[in-house]
Design an enzyme around this catalytic site. Structure first.
Site, PDB file in Angstrom:
ATOM      1  N   GLN A  63       0.797  -1.215   0.000  1.00  0.00           N
ATOM      2  CA  GLN A  63       0.000   0.000   0.000  1.00  0.00           C
ATOM      3  C   GLN A  63       0.839   1.279   0.000  1.00  0.00           C
ATOM      4  O   GLN A  63       0.339   2.344  -0.368  1.00  0.00           O
ATOM      5  CB  GLN A  63      -0.955  -0.011   1.200  1.00  0.00           C
ATOM      6  CG  GLN A  63      -2.003  -1.099   1.084  1.00  0.00           C
ATOM      7  CD  GLN A  63      -2.960  -1.119   2.275  1.00  0.00           C
ATOM      8  OE1 GLN A  63      -2.668  -1.735   3.296  1.00  0.00           O
ATOM      9  NE2 GLN A  63      -4.092  -0.451   2.158  1.00  0.00           N
ATOM     10  N   HIS A  65      -1.729  -5.251 -12.734  1.00  0.00           N
ATOM     11  CA  HIS A  65      -1.236  -5.090 -14.103  1.00  0.00           C
ATOM     12  C   HIS A  65      -2.082  -5.863 -15.109  1.00  0.00           C
ATOM     13  O   HIS A  65      -2.252  -5.446 -16.244  1.00  0.00           O
ATOM     14  CB  HIS A  65       0.236  -5.520 -14.196  1.00  0.00           C
ATOM     15  CG  HIS A  65       1.153  -4.619 -13.410  1.00  0.00           C
ATOM     16  ND1 HIS A  65       2.332  -5.058 -12.855  1.00  0.00           N
ATOM     17  CD2 HIS A  65       1.044  -3.308 -13.078  1.00  0.00           C
ATOM     18  CE1 HIS A  65       2.918  -4.044 -12.220  1.00  0.00           C
ATOM     19  NE2 HIS A  65       2.151  -2.980 -12.334  1.00  0.00           N
ATOM     20  N   ASP A  92       2.304   0.723  -8.052  1.00  0.00           N
ATOM     21  CA  ASP A  92       3.660   0.757  -8.635  1.00  0.00           C
ATOM     22  C   ASP A  92       4.552   1.778  -7.926  1.00  0.00           C
ATOM     23  O   ASP A  92       5.731   1.531  -7.702  1.00  0.00           O
ATOM     24  CB  ASP A  92       3.599   1.105 -10.131  1.00  0.00           C
ATOM     25  CG  ASP A  92       3.086  -0.057 -10.977  1.00  0.00           C
ATOM     26  OD1 ASP A  92       2.759  -1.122 -10.405  1.00  0.00           O
ATOM     27  OD2 ASP A  92       2.999   0.109 -12.220  1.00  0.00           O
ATOM     28  N   ARG A  94       3.819   0.026  13.055  1.00  0.00           N
ATOM     29  CA  ARG A  94       3.538  -1.292  12.484  1.00  0.00           C
ATOM     30  C   ARG A  94       3.626  -1.195  10.965  1.00  0.00           C
ATOM     31  O   ARG A  94       2.880  -0.431  10.351  1.00  0.00           O
ATOM     32  CB  ARG A  94       2.133  -1.763  12.912  1.00  0.00           C
ATOM     33  CG  ARG A  94       1.742  -3.037  12.232  1.00  0.00           C
ATOM     34  CD  ARG A  94       0.366  -3.583  12.630  1.00  0.00           C
ATOM     35  NE  ARG A  94       0.098  -4.700  11.763  1.00  0.00           N
ATOM     36  CZ  ARG A  94      -1.016  -4.891  11.049  1.00  0.00           C
ATOM     37  NH1 ARG A  94      -2.031  -4.054  11.167  1.00  0.00           N
ATOM     38  NH2 ARG A  94      -1.131  -5.918  10.248  1.00  0.00           N
ATOM     39  N   HIS A 134       1.230  -9.179   4.666  1.00  0.00           N
ATOM     40  CA  HIS A 134       0.062  -8.316   4.472  1.00  0.00           C
ATOM     41  C   HIS A 134      -0.303  -8.373   2.987  1.00  0.00           C
ATOM     42  O   HIS A 134      -0.303  -7.376   2.282  1.00  0.00           O
ATOM     43  CB  HIS A 134       0.354  -6.886   4.945  1.00  0.00           C
ATOM     44  CG  HIS A 134      -0.863  -6.057   5.236  1.00  0.00           C
ATOM     45  ND1 HIS A 134      -1.054  -5.397   6.431  1.00  0.00           N
ATOM     46  CD2 HIS A 134      -1.950  -5.760   4.494  1.00  0.00           C
ATOM     47  CE1 HIS A 134      -2.206  -4.727   6.415  1.00  0.00           C
ATOM     48  NE2 HIS A 134      -2.774  -4.929   5.238  1.00  0.00           N
ATOM     49  N   ASN A 166      -1.691 -10.636   8.500  1.00  0.00           N
ATOM     50  CA  ASN A 166      -2.732  -9.643   8.593  1.00  0.00           C
ATOM     51  C   ASN A 166      -4.004 -10.196   7.961  1.00  0.00           C
ATOM     52  O   ASN A 166      -4.037 -10.489   6.768  1.00  0.00           O
ATOM     53  CB  ASN A 166      -2.331  -8.360   7.857  1.00  0.00           C
ATOM     54  CG  ASN A 166      -3.407  -7.292   7.987  1.00  0.00           C
ATOM     55  OD1 ASN A 166      -3.576  -6.709   9.049  1.00  0.00           O
ATOM     56  ND2 ASN A 166      -4.172  -7.067   6.922  1.00  0.00           N
ATOM     57  N   GLU A 167      -5.036 -10.368   8.780  1.00  0.00           N
ATOM     58  CA  GLU A 167      -6.378 -10.689   8.309  1.00  0.00           C
ATOM     59  C   GLU A 167      -6.489 -11.896   7.370  1.00  0.00           C
ATOM     60  O   GLU A 167      -6.750 -11.748   6.177  1.00  0.00           O
ATOM     61  CB  GLU A 167      -6.999  -9.470   7.608  1.00  0.00           C
ATOM     62  CG  GLU A 167      -7.137  -8.277   8.520  1.00  0.00           C
ATOM     63  CD  GLU A 167      -7.858  -7.104   7.849  1.00  0.00           C
ATOM     64  OE1 GLU A 167      -8.098  -7.165   6.635  1.00  0.00           O
ATOM     65  OE2 GLU A 167      -8.184  -6.147   8.550  1.00  0.00           O
ATOM     66  N   ASN A 182      -8.041  -6.272  14.172  1.00  0.00           N
ATOM     67  CA  ASN A 182      -8.319  -5.044  13.424  1.00  0.00           C
ATOM     68  C   ASN A 182      -9.822  -4.834  13.462  1.00  0.00           C
ATOM     69  O   ASN A 182     -10.586  -5.768  13.183  1.00  0.00           O
ATOM     70  CB  ASN A 182      -7.910  -5.183  11.951  1.00  0.00           C
ATOM     71  CG  ASN A 182      -6.436  -5.500  11.765  1.00  0.00           C
ATOM     72  OD1 ASN A 182      -5.661  -5.491  12.718  1.00  0.00           O
ATOM     73  ND2 ASN A 182      -6.057  -5.781  10.534  1.00  0.00           N
ATOM     74  N   TYR A 197     -13.086  -2.037  12.436  1.00  0.00           N
ATOM     75  CA  TYR A 197     -13.543  -0.793  11.828  1.00  0.00           C
ATOM     76  C   TYR A 197     -15.030  -0.543  12.018  1.00  0.00           C
ATOM     77  O   TYR A 197     -15.447   0.580  12.200  1.00  0.00           O
ATOM     78  CB  TYR A 197     -13.253  -0.794  10.313  1.00  0.00           C
ATOM     79  CG  TYR A 197     -11.785  -0.733   9.977  1.00  0.00           C
ATOM     80  CD1 TYR A 197     -11.162   0.482   9.753  1.00  0.00           C
ATOM     81  CD2 TYR A 197     -11.015  -1.897   9.899  1.00  0.00           C
ATOM     82  CE1 TYR A 197      -9.814   0.557   9.458  1.00  0.00           C
ATOM     83  CE2 TYR A 197      -9.657  -1.826   9.611  1.00  0.00           C
ATOM     84  CZ  TYR A 197      -9.065  -0.599   9.381  1.00  0.00           C
ATOM     85  OH  TYR A 197      -7.729  -0.533   9.109  1.00  0.00           O
ATOM     86  N   GLU A 254      -5.336  -2.357  14.087  1.00  0.00           N
ATOM     87  CA  GLU A 254      -5.843  -1.372  13.125  1.00  0.00           C
ATOM     88  C   GLU A 254      -7.186  -0.859  13.592  1.00  0.00           C
ATOM     89  O   GLU A 254      -7.998  -1.628  14.130  1.00  0.00           O
ATOM     90  CB  GLU A 254      -6.066  -1.988  11.726  1.00  0.00           C
ATOM     91  CG  GLU A 254      -4.816  -2.280  10.952  1.00  0.00           C
ATOM     92  CD  GLU A 254      -5.121  -2.837   9.552  1.00  0.00           C
ATOM     93  OE1 GLU A 254      -6.215  -2.572   9.004  1.00  0.00           O
ATOM     94  OE2 GLU A 254      -4.254  -3.544   9.024  1.00  0.00           O
TER      95      GLU A 254
HETATM   96  C1  GBH Z   1      -7.846  -3.552   6.601  1.00  0.00           C
HETATM   97  O1  GBH Z   1      -8.842  -4.448   6.219  1.00  0.00           O
HETATM   98  C2  GBH Z   1      -6.542  -3.879   5.925  1.00  0.00           C
HETATM   99  O2  GBH Z   1      -5.705  -4.623   6.774  1.00  0.00           O
HETATM  100  C3  GBH Z   1      -5.807  -2.677   5.413  1.00  0.00           C
HETATM  101  O3  GBH Z   1      -4.805  -3.062   4.523  1.00  0.00           O
HETATM  102  C4  GBH Z   1      -6.783  -1.733   4.773  1.00  0.00           C
HETATM  103  O4  GBH Z   1      -6.168  -0.633   4.167  1.00  0.00           O
HETATM  104  C5  GBH Z   1      -7.733  -1.258   5.846  1.00  0.00           C
HETATM  105  O5  GBH Z   1      -8.387  -2.331   6.433  1.00  0.00           O
HETATM  106  C6  GBH Z   1      -8.820  -0.327   5.339  1.00  0.00           C
HETATM  107  O6  GBH Z   1      -9.657  -1.008   4.463  1.00  0.00           O
HETATM  108  O7  GBH Z   1     -11.573  -3.642  -1.186  1.00  0.00           O
HETATM  109  O8  GBH Z   1     -13.860  -3.419  -1.967  1.00  0.00           O
HETATM  110  O9  GBH Z   1     -12.805  -5.571  -1.948  1.00  0.00           O
HETATM  111  C7  GBH Z   1     -10.135  -4.255   6.744  1.00  0.00           C
HETATM  112  C8  GBH Z   1     -11.050  -5.306   6.178  1.00  0.00           C
HETATM  113  C9  GBH Z   1     -10.682  -5.997   3.973  1.00  0.00           C
HETATM  114  C10 GBH Z   1     -12.650  -4.705   4.583  1.00  0.00           C
HETATM  115  C11 GBH Z   1     -10.973  -5.780   2.518  1.00  0.00           C
HETATM  116  C12 GBH Z   1     -13.024  -4.581   3.165  1.00  0.00           C
HETATM  117  C13 GBH Z   1     -12.779  -5.531   0.988  1.00  0.00           C
HETATM  118  C14 GBH Z   1     -13.519  -4.492   0.297  1.00  0.00           C
HETATM  119  N1  GBH Z   1     -11.325  -5.074   4.817  1.00  0.00           N
HETATM  120  N2  GBH Z   1     -12.218  -5.194   2.264  1.00  0.00           N
HETATM  121  S1  GBH Z   1     -12.885  -4.279  -1.317  1.00  0.00           S
END
Ligand code: GBH
Length: 492
Positions: free
Chosen positions: A30, A50, A63, A88, A133, A177-178, A317, A319, A389
C-alpha cells in the site's frame, strides 16, 4: 497550548494507563512502490493490478504508491511528530526473497527493512513487523498459493530468514494480517489473486494459513524466543455483528462463528480445532450438497495441538459493525459480504442512523467496538489484546478532517470502557493509517491517512491532517479529550 503540559491525571476515565502503547500502521504494497526496484520479485498484487486494471476503482495501482521505498526517512519524521510508541509496517516477501524461496536473499531488499528498523529504533520508535500483508510472491501463487498444503513450510522458511535478519532488533511480530481477507475475499473474486472458489478454496486457504502461522510461531518459540524474548501472534479482522431483529439472534451467533471464531478458536481456545458449531454446520451442508466430505478440511490431532496456543497476544483489526438477517429466497446477496458469511445465506446491513464512510463496507458505530472486545474476552479469556488497526475512510480532500478526529475519540472511548467497565485487557492501539495509501480495490479514492499524500506530485508530499495533531496529543498524554476539546474550536 496547554495540553502538552497537562498529562493525564484529572479525568481518570478518559485516560489510558501508563504502559499502554499507541502506534500507527501501514502495509508494504500500500505504501512502498518500487514494485520492480532492484531484484524484487513479482507479487500477486503486481500481477493483479497489471493484468486486471479495471478491477481497481480508479484503475490505479501500487507501482509507486507513497514511494516509501525511497521516502522512508520522511515517514520516520512523520512518526516522530506523532509521538507514537511504535510503527507497524509489513515486509514484502518478494522484495526480500525474489523467487519466494530462501535460495536467494535480495541484498537490497534486506538492507531496505534493516535501514528502516534502525532508523525507527534510533528515534525511539519500536518496530512492529507484519510478515504477510497480502503480497505473496507470484511464483508461489503459480504453485497453488495458499491452497497448496506445502505453503505452510514455505512460509516458515521465509519467516526464518526474516527472524535471522531482524530478530535481534524486532520484539513484536505479526505473522498474518487478516486471514479472512487473504482467504475469503481473495477467493471471492476480489483482492488478489482474485480467484473464485468460495467455500472450497477459501477453506483450504484458511487451514493452510493457520498452519503457516503456527509453524512460524513454533519456529520462533524454539529458536529465537530464548535469545530475544519477543512476542508473536497474528491479527484478525473482526467486524462486530448485531441481529437486524430479535429473530436473527441465533443466525448472528453463527455469523460470529464463521467470521470471527474460524480464525480464533483454533489458536486461542482451550480445546483448539474448528469452532464446533461451524464444523457441524458445514459438514451437514456439504452432505446435503452431495459432497463426499466436508468442504471444511479437517485437522489432524497433531495439527490441532500445533496451532492451539500459538500466540503471545491476540491481535485484532476493527472498523465497523454490520447487522445480520437471513437473505430472502432468491434475494441477490450483497457483494460486500466478504467475511466468509455467504455460506450462511445471510445478508449484512447497517442501521440507517449509522454514518456512512468512503468505504462501501463501513459505517460508524463506536459501541460495537466495546461489544466486540467484551465478546473476545468472554470467548478467549484474559489474553492481552493488541488492537492492530482502527481508523476512518473519507474522500481525503480536507486537511480539516474533524469526522476522523471524532471517530478516533469515540472509538478510543469504547476501548477505555471495555477496559474499565468490562475488565478487558487491552495492551496497545494502532491507528490505520500513518498516511493515505493504495486502498486495494478502491485505489486512491478512499483515504485513511492521518497524513494527506499528494499522489499527483512526484515527491508524494505528506501533510498532517487535523487528526494527526489530535492523535499526536493522545499518544503523548494518553488522554483522549485534552486536545480534542481544545481543537474542536481551533483553526487548523
Ligand atoms: C484492513 O482491512 C486492511 O488490513 C488494510 O490493509 C486496509 O487498508 C484497511 O483495512 C482499510 O480497508 O476492497 O472493496 O474488496 C479491513 C477489512 C478488507 C474490509 C478488505 C473490506 C474488501 C472491500 N477489509 N475489504 S474491497
Amino acid at each position: 497550548l496547554v495540553y502538552s503540559a497537562v498529562l493525564c491525571v484529572a479525568a481518570a476515565e478518559r485516560c489510558f494507563p501508563d504502559g499502554f502503547k499507541f502506534g500507527t500502521a501501514t502495509a508494504s504494497y500500500q505504501i512502498e512502490g518500487g514494485w520492480n526496484a532492484s531484484d524484487k520479485g513479482e507479487s500477486i498484487w503486481d500481477r493483479f493490478v497489471h493484468s486486471r486494471p479495471e478491477a481497481i476503482g480508479d484503475r490505479s495501482n501500487g507501482d509507486v504508491a507513497c514511494d516509501s521505498y525511497h521516502k522512508w526517512r520522511d515517514d520516520i519524521q512523520l512518526l516522530e511528530d506523532l509521538n507514537v510508541d511504535f510503527y507497524r509496517f509489513s515486509i514484502s516477501w518478494p522484495r526480500v526473497l525474489p523467487t519466494g524461496f530462501p535460495n536467494r536473499v535480495s541484498e537490497d531488499g534486506a538492507r531496505y527493512y534493516g535501514d528502516l528498523i534502525d532508523g525507527l529504533l534510533g528515534n525511539g520508535i519500536e518496530p512492529v513487523v507484519t510478515l504477510y500483508h497480502w503480497d505473496l510472491p507470484q511464483p508461489l501463487q503459480d504453485l497453488g498459493g495458499w491452497t497448496n498444503p506445502l505453503i505452510s513450510e514455505w512460509f516458515a522458511d521465509y519467516a526464518r530468514v526474516i527472524y535471522d535478519l531482524y530478530g535481534d532488533r524486532v520484539n513484536t511480530w505479526v505473522t498474518f494480517n487478516e486471514p479472512t481477507a487473504i482467504c475469503d475475499i481473495g477467493y471471492n473474486d476480489a483482492l488478489a489473486p482474485g480467484l473464485e472458489s468460495e467455500g472450497r478454496g477459501s477453506y483450504l486457504c484458511t487451514k493452510h494459513v493457520l498452519l503457516a502461522h503456527a509453524k512460524a510461531y513454533r519456529l520462533y518459540e524454539k529458536e529465537f524466543k530464548p535469545k530475544y524474548q519477543g512476542q508473536v501472534s497474528l491479527t484478525n479482522h473482526m467486524m462486530w455483528f448485531e441481529p437486524e431483529t430479535e429473530a436473527d439472534t441465533e443466525l448472528t451467533e453463527l455469523v460470529k462463528a464463521i467470521s470471527i471464531d474460524r480464525y480464533c478458536y483454533p489458536i486461542f481456545s482451550a480445546t483448539g480445532g474448528w469452532p464446533p458449531a461451524l464444523e457441524r454446520y458445514i459438514a451437514q451442508k456439504s452432505a446435503e450438497e452431495g459432497e463426499p466430505r466436508s468442504r471444511l478440511p479437517p485437522f489432524t490431532q497433531e495439527e490441532i495441538q500445533l496451532i492451539r496456543g500459538s500466540y503471545d497476544y491476540l491481535g485484532l483489526n476493527h472498523y465497523t459493525t454490520r447487522t445480520v438477517r437471513r437473505a430472502a429466497a432468491g434475494e441477490e446477496i450483497g457483494t460486500y459480504l466478504f467475511e466468509g458469511v455467504k455460506e450462511l445465506g445471510v445478508t449484512l446491513g447497517a442501521r440507517p442512523e449509522w454514518p456512512t464512510t468512503m468505504s462501501t463496507w463501513f459505517t460508524v458505530y463506536p459501541p460495537g467496538f466495546r461489544a466486540l472486545l467484551s465478546y473476545v474476552k468472554q470467548q478467549y479469556g484474559d489474553v492481552g489484546i493488541f488492537i492492530m488497526e482502527n481508523g476512518l475512510s473519507d474522500s481525503g480532500t480536507d486537511l480539516d478532517d474533524q469526522p476522523r478526529v471524532d471517530y478516533y475519540r469515540d472509538y478510543l472511548e469504547q476501548v477505555l470502557l471495555a477496559m474499565e467497565e468490562d475488565g478487558v485487557q487491552v495492551v496497545g492501539y494502532t491507528a490505520w493509517s500513518l498516511m493515505d495509501n493504495f486502498e486495494w480495490m478502491d485505489g486512491y479514492q478512499s483515504r485513511f491517512g492521518l497524513h494527506h499524500v499528494d499522489f499527483t506530485s512526484p515527491s508524494r508530499t505528506r501533510t498532517a491532517r487535523r487528526s494527526a495533531k489530535y492523535y499526536a496529543a493522545v499518544a503523548r498524554t494518553k488522554d483522549i479529550d485534552a486536545k480534542y476539546e481544545f481543537d474542536k474550536m481551533a483553526e487548523l
